[in-house]
Scaffold this active site. Structure first.
Site, PDB file in Angstrom:
ATOM      1  N   ASP A 272       1.033  -1.322  -0.088  1.00 54.42           N
ATOM      2  CA  ASP A 272       0.167  -0.011  -0.057  1.00 54.42           C
ATOM      3  C   ASP A 272       0.723   1.405  -0.047  1.00 54.42           C
ATOM      4  OD1 ASP A 272      -1.769   2.218   0.354  1.00 54.42           O
ATOM      5  OD2 ASP A 272      -2.865   1.463   2.558  1.00 54.42           O
TER       6      ASP A 272
ATOM      7  N   GLU B 195      -3.134   9.929  -0.771  1.00 59.97           N
ATOM      8  CA  GLU B 195      -4.400   9.373  -1.043  1.00 59.97           C
ATOM      9  C   GLU B 195      -4.398   9.013   0.348  1.00 59.97           C
ATOM     10  OE1 GLU B 195      -6.818   6.063  -1.069  1.00 59.97           O
ATOM     11  OE2 GLU B 195      -4.589   5.939  -0.443  1.00 59.97           O
ATOM     12  N   GLU B 196      -3.400   8.822   1.396  1.00 58.28           N
ATOM     13  CA  GLU B 196      -4.166   7.929   2.357  1.00 58.28           C
ATOM     14  C   GLU B 196      -4.400   9.066   3.542  1.00 58.28           C
ATOM     15  OE1 GLU B 196      -3.922   5.046   3.034  1.00 58.28           O
ATOM     16  OE2 GLU B 196      -2.280   4.187   2.160  1.00 58.28           O
TER      17      GLU B 196
ATOM     18  N   ASP C 268      -4.557  -0.249  -5.860  1.00 55.78           N
ATOM     19  CA  ASP C 268      -4.112   0.278  -4.746  1.00 55.78           C
ATOM     20  C   ASP C 268      -5.254  -0.958  -3.814  1.00 55.78           C
ATOM     21  OD1 ASP C 268      -3.521   1.274  -2.073  1.00 55.78           O
ATOM     22  OD2 ASP C 268      -5.857   2.909  -2.234  1.00 55.78           O
TER      23      ASP C 268
ATOM     24  N   HIS D  84      -1.717  -1.077   6.839  1.00 54.66           N
ATOM     25  CA  HIS D  84      -0.649   0.249   7.558  1.00 54.66           C
ATOM     26  C   HIS D  84      -0.251  -0.454   8.997  1.00 54.66           C
ATOM     27  CE1 HIS D  84      -4.830   2.633   5.828  1.00 54.66           C
ATOM     28  NE2 HIS D  84      -4.091   2.515   4.898  1.00 54.66           N
TER      29      HIS D  84
HETATM   30 ZN   LIG Z   1      -3.878   2.989  -0.578  1.00 56.61          ZN
END
Ligand SMILES: [Zn+2]
Length: 476
Positions: free
Chosen positions: A311, A345-346, A371, A441
């Site tokens: 990611d 994006e996050e 993604d 994450h």
């Molecule tokens: Zn992502």
């Protein structure tokens, strides 16, 4: 310009409908060579075979990913690592041979985790550390931390039922697990993630002093998973952290038995003024309709505590390697294939909105985003419906021989969602999602978690779809 895009989308859909009218039944199942299903499909079978061969035998996906992660791990927007990623992207586009390479400025939020990140269970003299990560965007605690009694809820409804009387001055644990029995872990995530994004605001409305959110993973283990949270205007800001699932379950079980638990939370994370950062854009110029664009993209930024391999290092590499494969195969796409590596994006989508604003006049035929990690690709999700979806399924049929020819109604990806809103057909690379939230994450999202062959196949799928979309549009 809005109407122009509607027209474009409509013409693509009509074109799709016309194509789908002439096809015979699609081959059932996978693992067999697709039969000829419409004009041009034989060429697509050869195209898929050639891209597959190039991607697996001479692919550079994994080495590209390794180089990004070595140079710019933990590339959270606004950080020095994110700027290194921008430099890396620009250099990599040059080395691949893309043209019109540029940085597109956008102002991004800056959030720093700080050095102090501590949640303790207080039992008399004893203090036990619990595994947490501050959520991105959270404020810190006062110096020295804060103490509070723990209450546990599974939903916003349950929180509101408890009301201010039970929430005021408390630390709220949101302990709703990601449902495990759903086929797609992404659907499970979407059903559960509101507690992470909005839990602090909802609890603060009832006077809570901090929130602890169960990590978004289907595993029960000791690794916390961070992610973005958002405050609401007019609602007090309170600190927010993610806790590992096993610890969340244990705390909840003790509360359920009627125990009273006290926690101590100390954080020194903070937000700083916005900083300038960049999307990075490069192109393969279209040979017949250079003004018409098929976008391929992923996001450059990642969370700070991981390498950001799946990611979205994988998505970045998929987009770049797709372009490289198209060039390596000697193809000259009729329309421009534009590689866009989005920033932020996050925790903000600022890059996505900057791109959308500045390219509002461009003719986007379609946009493809990766993604969903570097896991085995299944095919694509798409915003197309009805006859246009049939058409897209037909286009993807040649990928079925490699078990990645699915074309499923769905979304494209967060970075291309502004384009979708304007009616541009969007596609998202779909992957086998069982393991995605094991690492998402968290510190587990690193190079070793990526399989080179699976990563390479994703790039093959993106290259194939970008090329055939460009050719189909170029026929008009
Ligand atoms: Zn992502």
């Amino acid at each position: 310009m809005h109407n122009a895009f509607r027209l474009l989308a409509l013409s693509l859909a009509c074109f799709a409908a016309a194509c789908s009218g002439s096809r015979s039944a699609l081959p059932a199942g996978s693992g067999t060579q697709p039969r000829v299903v419409s004009a041009g499909s034989e060429a697509r079978v050869h195209l898929a075979a050639e891209l597959h061969r190039l991607g697996l035998e001479e692919g550079r996906s994994y080495e590209m990913l390794k180089s990004l992660l070595r140079e710019a791990p933990g590339r959270l927007s606004g950080s020095p690592m994110a700027e290194k990623a921008v430099d890396w992207a620009q250099r990599t586009m040059q080395s691949i041979g893309l043209v019109n390479i540029r940085r597109q400025p956008c102002m991004v939020p800056v959030w720093e985790r700080g050095e102090v990140e501590r949640l303790e269970l207080i039992e008399g003299e004893k203090r036990s550390q619990l595994p947490i990560l501050a959520l991105g965007g959270s404020i810190g605690t006062p110096a020295g931390g804060l103490d509070g009694e723990l209450i546990v809820v599974r939903s916003f409804d349950e929180l509101r039922t408890l009301g201010r009387k039970h929430c005021e001055g408390k630390i709220v644990l949101f302990n709703r697990p990601m449902p495990r029995a759903l086929r797609s872990t992404f659907v499970a995530y979407s059903q559960t993630v509101p507690q992470r994004v909005s839990g602090a605001a909802e609890a603060a409305k009832l006077g809570a002093k901090a929130v602890v959110v169960r990590s978004m993973t289907t595993l029960v283990d000791d690794l916390p998973h961070t992610g973005v949270m958002r405050y609401q205007d007019g609602v007090p800001k309170i600190p927010a952290v993610a806790i590992a699932t096993r610890a969340a379950a244990q705390l909840a079980a003790r509360i359920k038995k009627g125990e009273k638990l006290r926690l101590h939370l100390e954080l020194n994370c903070r937000s700083l003024p916005d900083r300038r950062s960049y999307n990075v854009i490069g192109e393969i110029a279209g040979s017949k309709h250079p003004e018409q664009i098929v976008l391929v993209g992923g996001h450059l930024d990642s969370w700070d505590i991981c390498e950001g391999a799946h990611d979205d290092g994988a998505g970045v590499v998929h987009a770049l390697e797709a372009c490289r494969l198209i060039l390596a195969a000697g193809l000259r796409p009729k329309c421009t294939i534009r590689c866009v590596l989005f920033m932020n994006e996050e925790n903000g989508l600022r890059g996505a909105h900057a791109y959308d604003r500045e390219h509002v006049g461009d003719k986007h035929l379609a946009a493809i985003e990766s993604d969903r990690g570097g896991y085995s690709p299944l095919g694509f999700t798409t915003s197309l419906r009805g006859p246009a979806l049939d058409w897209a399924q037909n286009l993807a049929a040649a990928l079925r021989a490699y078990d990645m020819g699915a074309m499923i109604q769905g979304g494209g990806g967060a970075d291309i969602s502004p384009l979708k809103k304007r009616g541009v057909p969007v596609f998202g690379l779909a992957t086998i999602s069982h393991r995605y939230f094991d690492m998402h994450h968290s510190r587990r999202d690193k190079l070793e978690a990526v399989n080179p062959r699976e990563l390479a196949l994703g790039a093959v799928a993106v290259a194939y779809l970008a090329q055939v979309l460009s050719e189909e549009a170029g026929r008009r």
